[in-house]
Design a protein around this motif. Structure first.
Motif, PDB file in Angstrom:
ATOM      1  N   GLU A   1      -8.441  -7.526 -20.229  1.00 17.96           N
ATOM      2  CA  GLU A   1      -8.445  -6.745 -21.463  1.00 17.96           C
ATOM      3  C   GLU A   1      -7.026  -6.583 -22.018  1.00 17.96           C
ATOM      4  OE1 GLU A   1     -11.585  -4.901 -18.639  1.00 17.96           O
ATOM      5  OE2 GLU A   1      -9.558  -5.770 -18.524  1.00 17.96           O
ATOM      6  N   PRO A   2      -6.881  -6.657 -23.340  1.00 16.25           N
ATOM      7  CA  PRO A   2      -5.563  -6.406 -23.948  1.00 16.25           C
ATOM      8  C   PRO A   2      -5.237  -4.909 -23.900  1.00 16.25           C
ATOM      9  CG  PRO A   2      -7.211  -6.728 -25.660  1.00 16.25           C
ATOM     10  CD  PRO A   2      -7.893  -7.027 -24.344  1.00 16.25           C
ATOM     11  N   GLY A   3      -3.950  -4.613 -23.948  1.00 14.78           N
ATOM     12  CA  GLY A   3      -3.526  -3.214 -23.986  1.00 14.78           C
ATOM     13  C   GLY A   3      -3.795  -2.474 -22.687  1.00 14.78           C
ATOM     14  N   CYS A   4      -3.696  -3.163 -21.566  1.00 16.77           N
ATOM     15  CA  CYS A   4      -3.980  -2.551 -20.263  1.00 16.77           C
ATOM     16  C   CYS A   4      -2.691  -1.974 -19.667  1.00 16.77           C
ATOM     17  CB  CYS A   4      -4.581  -3.580 -19.310  1.00 16.77           C
ATOM     18  SG  CYS A   4      -4.813  -2.975 -17.630  1.00 16.77           S
ATOM     19  N   SER A   5      -2.655  -0.673 -19.488  1.00 19.08           N
ATOM     20  CA  SER A   5      -1.464  -0.014 -18.931  1.00 19.08           C
ATOM     21  C   SER A   5      -1.219  -0.401 -17.483  1.00 19.08           C
ATOM     22  CB  SER A   5      -1.619   1.507 -19.031  1.00 19.08           C
ATOM     23  OG  SER A   5      -1.683   1.918 -20.372  1.00 19.08           O
ATOM     24  N   VAL A   6      -2.286  -0.672 -16.752  1.00 21.91           N
ATOM     25  CA  VAL A   6      -2.133  -1.046 -15.341  1.00 21.91           C
ATOM     26  C   VAL A   6      -1.444  -2.400 -15.237  1.00 21.91           C
ATOM     27  CG1 VAL A   6      -3.389  -1.681 -13.243  1.00 21.91           C
ATOM     28  CG2 VAL A   6      -4.056   0.354 -14.539  1.00 21.91           C
ATOM     29  N   LYS A   7      -1.884  -3.366 -16.031  1.00 22.59           N
ATOM     30  CA  LYS A   7      -1.234  -4.678 -15.986  1.00 22.59           C
ATOM     31  C   LYS A   7       0.219  -4.585 -16.460  1.00 22.59           C
ATOM     32  CE  LYS A   7      -4.399  -7.023 -18.268  1.00 22.59           C
ATOM     33  NZ  LYS A   7      -5.067  -8.191 -18.890  1.00 22.59           N
ATOM     34  N   GLN A   8       0.480  -3.685 -17.398  1.00 22.61           N
ATOM     35  CA  GLN A   8       1.857  -3.466 -17.844  1.00 22.61           C
ATOM     36  C   GLN A   8       2.715  -2.954 -16.694  1.00 22.61           C
ATOM     37  OE1 GLN A   8       2.207  -0.823 -21.217  1.00 22.61           O
ATOM     38  NE2 GLN A   8       4.400  -0.512 -20.889  1.00 22.61           N
ATOM     39  N   ALA A   9       2.174  -2.041 -15.892  1.00 26.13           N
ATOM     40  CA  ALA A   9       2.910  -1.496 -14.757  1.00 26.13           C
ATOM     41  C   ALA A   9       3.139  -2.560 -13.683  1.00 26.13           C
ATOM     42  CB  ALA A   9       2.160  -0.307 -14.170  1.00 26.13           C
ATOM     43  N   VAL A  10       2.179  -3.467 -13.524  1.00 27.85           N
ATOM     44  CA  VAL A  10       2.354  -4.557 -12.570  1.00 27.85           C
ATOM     45  C   VAL A  10       3.444  -5.506 -13.045  1.00 27.85           C
ATOM     46  CG1 VAL A  10       1.246  -6.586 -11.543  1.00 27.85           C
ATOM     47  CG2 VAL A  10      -0.001  -4.420 -11.665  1.00 27.85           C
ATOM     48  N   GLU A  11       3.416  -5.845 -14.323  1.00 26.20           N
ATOM     49  CA  GLU A  11       4.411  -6.770 -14.874  1.00 26.20           C
ATOM     50  C   GLU A  11       5.814  -6.209 -14.795  1.00 26.20           C
ATOM     51  OE1 GLU A  11       2.880  -7.393 -18.768  1.00 26.20           O
ATOM     52  OE2 GLU A  11       1.205  -8.667 -18.078  1.00 26.20           O
ATOM     53  N   SER A  12       5.948  -4.885 -14.888  1.00 26.06           N
ATOM     54  CA  SER A  12       7.270  -4.261 -14.803  1.00 26.06           C
ATOM     55  C   SER A  12       7.704  -3.986 -13.369  1.00 26.06           C
ATOM     56  CB  SER A  12       7.266  -2.941 -15.588  1.00 26.06           C
ATOM     57  OG  SER A  12       6.399  -1.991 -14.972  1.00 26.06           O
TER      58      SER A  12
ATOM     59  N   GLU B   1       6.313  -1.846 -11.282  1.00 19.45           N
ATOM     60  CA  GLU B   1       6.019  -0.481 -10.816  1.00 19.45           C
ATOM     61  C   GLU B   1       4.855  -0.459  -9.830  1.00 19.45           C
ATOM     62  OE1 GLU B   1       5.886   2.358 -14.219  1.00 19.45           O
ATOM     63  OE2 GLU B   1       6.507   0.579 -15.360  1.00 19.45           O
ATOM     64  N   ILE B   2       3.961  -1.417  -9.933  1.00 22.05           N
ATOM     65  CA  ILE B   2       2.828  -1.550  -9.027  1.00 22.05           C
ATOM     66  C   ILE B   2       2.874  -2.946  -8.426  1.00 22.05           C
ATOM     67  CG2 ILE B   2       0.307  -1.676  -8.860  1.00 22.05           C
ATOM     68  CD1 ILE B   2       0.108   0.324 -11.111  1.00 22.05           C
ATOM     69  N   ALA B   3       2.643  -3.035  -7.119  1.00 16.65           N
ATOM     70  CA  ALA B   3       2.633  -4.333  -6.442  1.00 16.65           C
ATOM     71  C   ALA B   3       1.528  -5.218  -7.013  1.00 16.65           C
ATOM     72  CB  ALA B   3       2.433  -4.147  -4.943  1.00 16.65           C
ATOM     73  N   ALA B   4       1.875  -6.466  -7.319  1.00 14.06           N
ATOM     74  CA  ALA B   4       0.898  -7.393  -7.883  1.00 14.06           C
ATOM     75  C   ALA B   4      -0.284  -7.593  -6.941  1.00 14.06           C
ATOM     76  CB  ALA B   4       1.572  -8.731  -8.180  1.00 14.06           C
ATOM     77  N   ARG B   5      -0.039  -7.511  -5.644  1.00 18.50           N
ATOM     78  CA  ARG B   5      -1.131  -7.699  -4.689  1.00 18.50           C
ATOM     79  C   ARG B   5      -2.202  -6.622  -4.840  1.00 18.50           C
ATOM     80  NH1 ARG B   5      -4.770 -10.721  -2.498  1.00 18.50           N
ATOM     81  NH2 ARG B   5      -5.409 -10.102  -0.394  1.00 18.50           N
ATOM     82  N   ARG B   6      -1.789  -5.418  -5.213  1.00 21.33           N
ATOM     83  CA  ARG B   6      -2.769  -4.346  -5.390  1.00 21.33           C
ATOM     84  C   ARG B   6      -3.730  -4.674  -6.531  1.00 21.33           C
ATOM     85  NH1 ARG B   6      -4.568  -0.881  -2.225  1.00 21.33           N
ATOM     86  NH2 ARG B   6      -4.570   0.847  -3.670  1.00 21.33           N
ATOM     87  N   LEU B   7      -3.217  -5.242  -7.604  1.00 21.18           N
ATOM     88  CA  LEU B   7      -4.084  -5.602  -8.725  1.00 21.18           C
ATOM     89  C   LEU B   7      -5.038  -6.723  -8.327  1.00 21.18           C
ATOM     90  CD1 LEU B   7      -4.920  -5.187 -11.647  1.00 21.18           C
ATOM     91  CD2 LEU B   7      -3.121  -6.790 -12.331  1.00 21.18           C
TER      92      LEU B   7
ATOM     93  N   PHE C   1       0.814  -1.213   0.000  1.00 17.95           N
ATOM     94  CA  PHE C   1       0.000   0.000   0.000  1.00 17.95           C
ATOM     95  C   PHE C   1       0.851   1.269   0.000  1.00 17.95           C
ATOM     96  CE2 PHE C   1      -2.925  -3.159   1.484  1.00 17.95           C
ATOM     97  CZ  PHE C   1      -4.192  -2.709   1.165  1.00 17.95           C
ATOM     98  N   THR C   2       2.169   1.142  -0.006  1.00 20.12           N
ATOM     99  CA  THR C   2       3.031   2.306   0.168  1.00 20.12           C
ATOM    100  C   THR C   2       2.758   3.385  -0.872  1.00 20.12           C
ATOM    101  OG1 THR C   2       4.779   0.970   1.185  1.00 20.12           O
ATOM    102  CG2 THR C   2       5.420   3.104   0.238  1.00 20.12           C
TER     103      THR C   2
END
Length: 298
Positions: A269-280, A282-288, A131-132
């Protein structure tokens, strides 16, 4: 005369007026849906005193299941969410509370309690780590305490940061069962139990008062105690309102461009920027996964 509701039960409420006087009031009519910290107009010329009407609210926090909702409090300046590692708090419930608060424009504060317990606190810190970014973007602070009740009249010295955080504000205190919320409130205000017992006696509700929020004066402001819970439904919030509690989504789309679909739910959905950020990373997978769980439950 105007007054504010300290607590209510059935068709009666315990209120405080501008001179600090308490009054037990009945509701006039059945169309009123009161909440703790509502401002109301009262008539003291009759006995018992009567609440004539509720005044407009600046916000109202509630939790809701599919077919019912429970009002927690109105006109809130901030929420204080109490968590701990013993037992370990539910990050799903924390996400739900944050969504409910932000949808109503309520600022917040996370208090990690029982930090004198080293191993449980380490687990709590690890779970809170996802959650940081969210808390930083929302502007919510995190304080750590080891709240233990003190006898009446004890002069508090070690909780200065927490006192400053609640001073001169109407603070709604939230927490799932077992987080030590009652100990924290009595640590902040050694007379807290005595004040809530006065409310219970006035409303003649005994142990049933624990199902209602109760408000007491504290540090030139107000602390609003809420019952502990294991569920925090958000059926009253839409998808866009839920997304307010996940500010990382907007940040990801600002950094990587908008999702391919305007109504992307960040599921499959394809082309999802949020999932891209999780995969890289940048966003914790738990948040998704928390987000996807909220959507499926709503």
């Amino acid at each position: 005369m105007q007054a504010r509701i300290l607590s209510h039960h059935g068709r009666q409420a315990w209120v405080i007026d501008g001179q600090g006087q308490h009054h037990l009031c009945m509701y006039k009519g059945r169309d009123q849906e009161p909440m703790t910290n509502d401002w109301v107009e009262i008539d003291l010329a009759v006995r018992p005193a009567v609440i004539l009407r509720q005044l407009p609210r600046k916000n109202a926090l509630l939790r809701s299941e599919a077919h019912r909702s429970k009002g927690l409090a109105a006109n809130i300046d901030q929420a204080m969410i109490v968590i701990s590692g013993d037992p370990l708090f539910s990050d799903e419930l924390l996400a739900r509370m944050i969504c409910a608060c932000f949808a109503e424009g309520v600022a917040g504060l996370i208090v990690v309690n029982k930090v004198d317990l080293s191993q449980p606190t380490a687990r709590a810190r690890q779970q809170l780590a996802s959650f940081t970014d969210c808390l930083a973007q929302l502007g919510w602070a995190v304080l750590e305490v080891a709240a233990k009740p003190k006898p009446p009249g004890f002069i508090q010295t070690e909780n200065a940061d927490l006192v400053r955080a609640v001073a001169e504000k109407a603070t709604l205190v939230l927490g799932q069962s077992g987080m030590g919320k009652s100990s924290l409130l009595n640590w902040l205000v050694p007379e807290f139990n005595a004040q809530t017992q006065e409310i219970s006696q006035a409303l003649q509700t005994g142990r049933h008062t624990t199902t209602a929020s109760r408000m007491v004066a504290a540090h030139d402001g107000w602390l609003i105690d809420t019952p502990g819970f294991q569920l925090f439904g958000l059926h009253h919030l839409s998808g866009p309102q839920l997304a307010l509690g996940f500010p990382e989504w907007a940040a990801a789309q600002e950094a990587h461009g908008r999702c391919r679909f305007a109504n992307c739910h960040h599921l499959n959905e394809p082309g999802c920027s949020v999932k891209q950020a999780v995969e890289s990373g940048e966003i914790a997978a738990r948040r998704l996964s928390l987000w996807q769980g909220l959507l499926k439950a709503s």
